[in-house]
Scaffold this motif. Structure first.
Motif, mmCIF file in Angstrom:
data_model
loop_
_atom_site.group_PDB
_atom_site.id
_atom_site.type_symbol
_atom_site.label_atom_id
_atom_site.label_comp_id
_atom_site.label_asym_id
_atom_site.label_seq_id
_atom_site.Cartn_x
_atom_site.Cartn_y
_atom_site.Cartn_z
ATOM 1 N N ALA A 71 0.961 -1.199 0.001
ATOM 2 C CA ALA A 71 0.067 -0.029 0.017
ATOM 3 C C ALA A 71 0.643 1.333 0.076
ATOM 4 N N SER A 72 2.110 1.161 0.387
ATOM 5 C CA SER A 72 2.859 2.383 0.461
ATOM 6 C C SER A 72 4.303 1.772 0.354
ATOM 7 N N GLY A 73 5.458 2.822 0.431
ATOM 8 C CA GLY A 73 6.732 2.506 0.736
ATOM 9 C C GLY A 73 6.958 2.063 2.054
ATOM 10 N N LEU A 74 6.074 2.632 3.204
ATOM 11 C CA LEU A 74 6.478 2.288 4.360
ATOM 12 C C LEU A 74 5.660 1.171 4.681
ATOM 13 N N ALA A 75 4.961 0.544 4.037
ATOM 14 C CA ALA A 75 4.277 -0.755 4.256
ATOM 15 C C ALA A 75 5.368 -2.060 3.789
ATOM 16 N N ALA A 76 6.143 -1.439 2.890
ATOM 17 C CA ALA A 76 6.967 -2.380 2.157
ATOM 18 C C ALA A 76 8.184 -2.733 2.960
ATOM 19 N N ILE A 77 8.554 -1.396 3.588
ATOM 20 C CA ILE A 77 9.650 -1.378 4.635
ATOM 21 C C ILE A 77 9.329 -2.519 5.642
ATOM 22 N N ASP A 78 8.062 -2.183 6.321
ATOM 23 C CA ASP A 78 7.337 -2.771 7.635
ATOM 24 C C ASP A 78 7.478 -4.399 7.191
ATOM 25 N N VAL A 168 18.330 -3.095 0.348
ATOM 26 C CA VAL A 168 18.466 -1.622 0.011
ATOM 27 C C VAL A 168 17.150 -0.920 -0.254
ATOM 28 N N ASP A 169 16.943 0.241 0.300
ATOM 29 C CA ASP A 169 15.872 1.284 -0.105
ATOM 30 C C ASP A 169 16.088 1.792 -1.507
ATOM 31 N N ASN A 170 15.994 1.191 -2.489
ATOM 32 C CA ASN A 170 16.496 1.807 -3.582
ATOM 33 C C ASN A 170 15.233 3.095 -4.655
ATOM 34 N N THR A 171 14.781 3.749 -3.550
ATOM 35 C CA THR A 171 13.900 4.629 -4.147
ATOM 36 C C THR A 171 14.414 5.824 -4.644
ATOM 37 N N PHE A 172 15.446 6.289 -4.215
ATOM 38 C CA PHE A 172 16.239 7.548 -4.719
ATOM 39 C C PHE A 172 16.731 7.217 -6.334
ATOM 40 N N ALA A 173 17.450 5.805 -6.442
ATOM 41 C CA ALA A 173 18.051 5.540 -7.541
ATOM 42 C C ALA A 173 17.019 5.188 -8.646
ATOM 43 N N ALA A 192 6.986 3.047 -4.313
ATOM 44 C CA ALA A 192 6.909 3.179 -5.822
ATOM 45 C C ALA A 192 6.097 4.509 -6.178
ATOM 46 N N THR A 193 5.828 5.206 -5.072
ATOM 47 C CA THR A 193 5.028 6.768 -5.031
ATOM 48 C C THR A 193 6.006 7.735 -5.782
ATOM 49 N N LYS A 194 7.380 7.449 -5.669
ATOM 50 C CA LYS A 194 8.513 8.211 -6.341
ATOM 51 C C LYS A 194 8.367 8.015 -7.951
ATOM 52 N N LEU A 202 0.208 8.594 -7.240
ATOM 53 C CA LEU A 202 -0.415 7.381 -6.255
ATOM 54 C C LEU A 202 0.636 7.349 -5.189
ATOM 55 N N ILE A 203 0.125 6.377 -4.007
ATOM 56 C CA ILE A 203 1.200 6.094 -3.278
ATOM 57 C C ILE A 203 1.395 4.492 -3.221
ATOM 58 N N GLY A 204 2.455 3.781 -3.199
ATOM 59 C CA GLY A 204 2.671 2.609 -3.457
ATOM 60 C C GLY A 204 4.015 1.954 -2.968
ATOM 61 N N SER A 323 8.108 14.745 -1.460
ATOM 62 C CA SER A 323 8.077 13.977 -2.559
ATOM 63 C C SER A 323 8.985 14.337 -3.525
ATOM 64 N N LEU A 324 9.075 13.524 -4.361
ATOM 65 C CA LEU A 324 9.942 13.468 -5.707
ATOM 66 C C LEU A 324 9.849 12.538 -6.769
ATOM 67 N N GLY A 325 10.573 12.454 -7.748
ATOM 68 C CA GLY A 325 10.416 11.601 -8.674
ATOM 69 C C GLY A 325 9.248 11.509 -9.665
HETATM 70 C C1 LIG Z 1 9.034 8.206 0.340
HETATM 71 C C2 LIG Z 1 10.162 7.320 0.850
HETATM 72 C C3 LIG Z 1 9.630 6.133 1.347
HETATM 73 C C4 LIG Z 1 8.494 5.992 2.150
HETATM 74 O O1 LIG Z 1 7.321 5.761 0.957
HETATM 75 P P1 LIG Z 1 5.834 6.010 1.038
HETATM 76 O O2 LIG Z 1 5.234 5.638 -0.263
HETATM 77 O O3 LIG Z 1 5.620 7.503 1.244
HETATM 78 O O4 LIG Z 1 5.285 5.194 2.154
HETATM 79 C C5 LIG Z 1 10.713 5.508 1.872
HETATM 80 N N1 LIG Z 1 11.977 5.505 1.703
HETATM 81 C C6 LIG Z 1 12.283 6.703 0.707
HETATM 82 C C7 LIG Z 1 13.761 6.799 0.543
HETATM 83 C C8 LIG Z 1 11.372 7.736 0.442
HETATM 84 O O5 LIG Z 1 11.860 8.666 -0.561
#
Ligand SMILES: *Cc1c(COP(=O)(O)O)cnc(C)c1O
Length: 394
Positions: A71-78, A168-173, A192-194, A202-204, A323-325
């Motif tokens: 449902a969100s990036g944080l749910a993935a981390i969780d 690895v949190d690969n969000t920024f790359a 996936a929001t980014k 979207l938030i994912g 936010s970004l991306g």
């Molecule tokens: C935004 C972000 C998250 C969290 O993602 P959400 O989709 O907002 O829950 C996690 N890690 C990084 C690096 C982010 O930029």
């Protein structure tokens, strides 16, 4: 087959109708022929064809074995933290995403999971922090907002020796810049929001595992916790990924032009961009990234919140938002926005000065973006003219 072809054709054509776009299976349940006899789907929390198409696609993209959508990036981390048990330890990057810090420190510590934060840009710090209780190493590269780079291969090698998992949190790359699983990590997560969604609509979140065994464990957690991504948002992420390679190239090209420009501005103090030869981790970035990405951070010589506020409220193409991306450029002031909850002293230690400004460079023409920065920096110098100058353009 080359990567772009492989990615675009990893999205299946619908068998039943020939639809070239993945149908949005907006359904909670699936009719069964007899109890337990069905076409592979029984309930959409457990599995949904649209979500499954996205999950397969992200696994292909990250070159892992299994993918899961949340449902969100944080749910993935969780979901990744739920692989651990009470008494286990996490060694995490010190300038970690604020939401991950909040989850680790304020929720999981209560459940008996210990967290140590270290500067992972020096692999030896990770080695020194590992104890027999360490089960997970958590890396972000590049980090937010100062874009520090960790040598993913070096940290994976250390973790491997101690039998800990690396995520690895690969969000920024994004996988268009780097593929951590090929560098030895066990898990990759994304907001996936980014960049993957790419359109700020979207938030994912996504998890990719290196092995099917780890995949089964994440799948169990996903179904048990129920933090799934819905069919429509899954479809939007698929649509975003279709143009990821193309967008990433342009984001990076625009960001490089802006970083170069900022370096020559007399009002600007430091510029943080992994593509600049003066960036502290430039060599590692060059080794492990295909491009240097769309994020640029800089500070002003007049190192005050007031000066930064003048800038971020004067830009017109760069919209002031967290936010970004996305395709539209965004500007953010970490000290009063994303990193506001960090005590000022800790913020300074992390390199987040009062005037630090973070840009998420979009897909507009870089000449126009540079013009926008130029006028916003000029407003800074001519305080008294600020209001009339802005009024001309609203
Ligand atoms: C935004 C972000 C998250 C969290 O993602 P959400 O989709 O907002 O829950 C996690 N890690 C990084 C690096 C982010 O930029």
């Amino acid at each position: 087959m080359k990567e772009n072809t492989r990615i675009i054709h990893s999205i299946p054509v619908d068998k039943q109708t020939g639809a070239i776009s993945v149908p949005i299976y907006q359904t909670s349940t699936f009719v069964q022929e007899a109890p337990g006899v069905h076409k592979g789907f029984d309930y959409s929390r457990s599995n949904n064809p649209t979500r499954q198409a996205l999950e397969n696609l992200i696994a292909v993209l990250e070159e892992g074995s299994n993918g899961y959508a949340f449902a969100s990036g944080l749910a993935a981390i969780d979901a990744v933290v739920k692989l651990l048990s009470a008494g286990d330890e996490i060694v995490a990057v010190d300038d970690i995403y604020g939401g991950a810090f909040r989850l680790f420190t304020h929720i999981y510590q209560r459940f008996g999971i210990k967290i140590k934060y270290v500067d992972t840009t020096r692999a030896e710090n990770v080695a020194a922090a590992i104890t027999p209780a360490t089960k997970l190493i958590w890396i972000e590269s590049p980090t937010n907002p100062t874009l520090k780079i960790t040598d993913i291969e070096a940290v994976s090698a250390i973790a491997g020796k101690h039998g800990c998992l690396v995520c690895v949190d690969n969000t920024f790359a994004s996988p268009a810049l780097q593929k951590p699983i090929n560098m030895g990590v066990d898990l990759v997560i994304h907001s996936a929001t980014k960049y993957l969604g790419g359109h700020s609509d979207l938030i994912g979140g996504l998890v990719v595992t290196k092995t099917p065994e780890l995949g089964e464990k994440i799948k169990f957690i996903q179904n048990a916790s129920g933090t799934i991504l819905g069919p429509f948002d899954s479809w939007l992420v698929i649509r975003g990924i279709e143009t990821l390679a193309l967008r990433t190239r342009q984001h990076s090209q625009n960001a490089a032009a802006i970083a170069e420009f900022l370096t020559g501005c007399p009002e600007v103090d430091k510029v943080y961009y992994p593509g600049l030869s003066g960036h502290i981790n430039h060599q590692i970035a060059k080794k492990q990234q295909q491009y240097f990405g769309g994020m640029v951070t800089f500070s002003l010589k007049e190192d005050t919140t007031e000066a930064a506020t003048r800038f971020v409220t004067a830009t017109r193409l760069f919209k002031l938002a967290e936010s970004l991306g996305g395709i539209k450029s965004l500007v953010c002031h970490p000290a009063t926005m994303t990193h506001k909850s960090i005590p000022p002293e800790k913020r300074k230690d992390a390199g987040i000065s009062d005037s630090l400004i973070r840009l998420s460079v979009g897909l507009e023409d870089s000449d126009d973006l540079i013009d926008d920065i130029t006028q916003a920096l000029a407003v800074r110098k001519e305080k008294n003219k600020t209001s009339s100058f802005i009024n001309l353009f609203v």
